[in-house]
Each structure stands twice: as structure tokens, then as C-alpha cells.
Write a protein that holds these residues in place. Sequence first.
Motif, PDB file in Angstrom:
ATOM      1  N   HIS A 228       2.867  -5.890   1.608  1.00 50.52           N
ATOM      2  CA  HIS A 228       3.580  -5.219   0.524  1.00 50.52           C
ATOM      3  C   HIS A 228       3.598  -6.111  -0.720  1.00 50.52           C
ATOM      4  O   HIS A 228       3.789  -7.315  -0.632  1.00 50.52           O
TER       5      HIS A 228
ATOM      6  N   THR B 164      -0.381   3.839  -1.861  1.00 53.03           N
ATOM      7  CA  THR B 164      -0.928   2.688  -1.125  1.00 53.03           C
ATOM      8  C   THR B 164      -1.362   1.579  -2.074  1.00 53.03           C
ATOM      9  O   THR B 164      -1.035   0.412  -1.859  1.00 53.03           O
TER      10      THR B 164
ATOM     11  N   PHE C 116      -2.662  -5.195   5.580  1.00 49.11           N
ATOM     12  CA  PHE C 116      -1.871  -4.750   4.432  1.00 49.11           C
ATOM     13  C   PHE C 116      -0.679  -5.677   4.255  1.00 49.11           C
ATOM     14  O   PHE C 116      -0.077  -6.124   5.237  1.00 49.11           O
TER      15      PHE C 116
ATOM     16  N   TRP D 217       0.942  -1.704  -2.126  1.00 47.96           N
ATOM     17  CA  TRP D 217       0.400  -2.600  -1.100  1.00 47.96           C
ATOM     18  C   TRP D 217      -0.865  -3.288  -1.589  1.00 47.96           C
ATOM     19  O   TRP D 217      -1.628  -2.727  -2.364  1.00 47.96           O
TER      20      TRP D 217
END
Length: 149
Positions: free
Chosen positions: A95, A119, A93, A123
Motif C-alpha cells: 500500500h 489499484t 503489492f 498500491w
Amino acid sequence: MVDSPRLSCWIGDPGASYVYSRVRFEPRPWPQALAALRPRIDAAAGVAMNSVLANLYRDGRDAMGWHSDDEPELGPRPVIASLSLGGTRRFAFRHRHDPARKHAIDLPHGSLLLMAGDTQAEWKHALPRTARPVPARINLTFRRILPSP
Ligand SMILES: O=C(O)CCC(=O)C(=O)O
Ligand SMILES: [Fe+2]
């Protein structure tokens, strides 16, 4: 045909069509094994899923690049349930607005990763290539496609 470094198949209820990497997929019908899994995924996710994207990563060269599953047909704040089978791969992941914020998690055989809330809005995620020898891996991302207007 979609040229991508993995093999993909779109499965779902009739009408749960989906645009992915600018290609529209009409779903194939549910094979029995996936139909049998579906109520368990729905219970874990708290959502009635109507489709699955199945990806086969043949070896460490097969991968998926950085993206968010933020297509309009998923609606805001979608719940996506990602079931991993076969070889363990690392899932990453990053950001969207602060790429220094990163997380990574190994997804072993039988694991179910739930992505929910913000999410997708906040992300990006990826399944990077790896030079390590890894067994083949199948990933099933169960999704709920909203009816098209
Ligand atoms: O293979 C994975 O774990 C990721 C799959 C994914 O992100 C997707 O299908 O959108
Ligand atoms: Fe994804």
C-alpha cells in the motif's frame, strides 16, 4: 536502450506511445500471436486494449521494482491485464500510504491478473528477484493508452 534488469518491448496501435521510466516508447506493430490474443484479453478486462508491454525475465535475477502504473496517458483508474507465461514468479503489492499492508500472489503460466479501480492509485507492485532457480518468464501487460491531447 533502457538499462533495466529484464528485456522489454512495447507493442501497440500506431500513436499509442508511452513514457515508461522517463523513456518514450513508440510501439512496434502487433505480432500475429498477440493480435490473436487481444480480443480475449479485451473480453476478460472489459476494455479495448491498444498496447502491450512485453517483459522477459530471463531468470530469478531479472525483476521489476516497486512502482504504480499511474502514467497520465493511462488515465485515472486504468484497467491493466497482465498475462503470465513460463515460470511462476511471485507478484507483490504494497500500500502506498501504509507499507505494512502487503499482499503477494504467485502468477503461474497462463494466469491473467487484472488490476483495476484504485489499484494503481493506492498500491505499488513489484516482481522481486528470487534466489530460487526459476524458468524464464514472459509477462504481457495489456493497457489502454488514451489519445494524447
Ligand atoms: O511482470 C510482471 O508481472 C509485472 C509487470 C509490470 O508491473 C509492468 O509491466 O508494469
Ligand atoms: Fe506494473
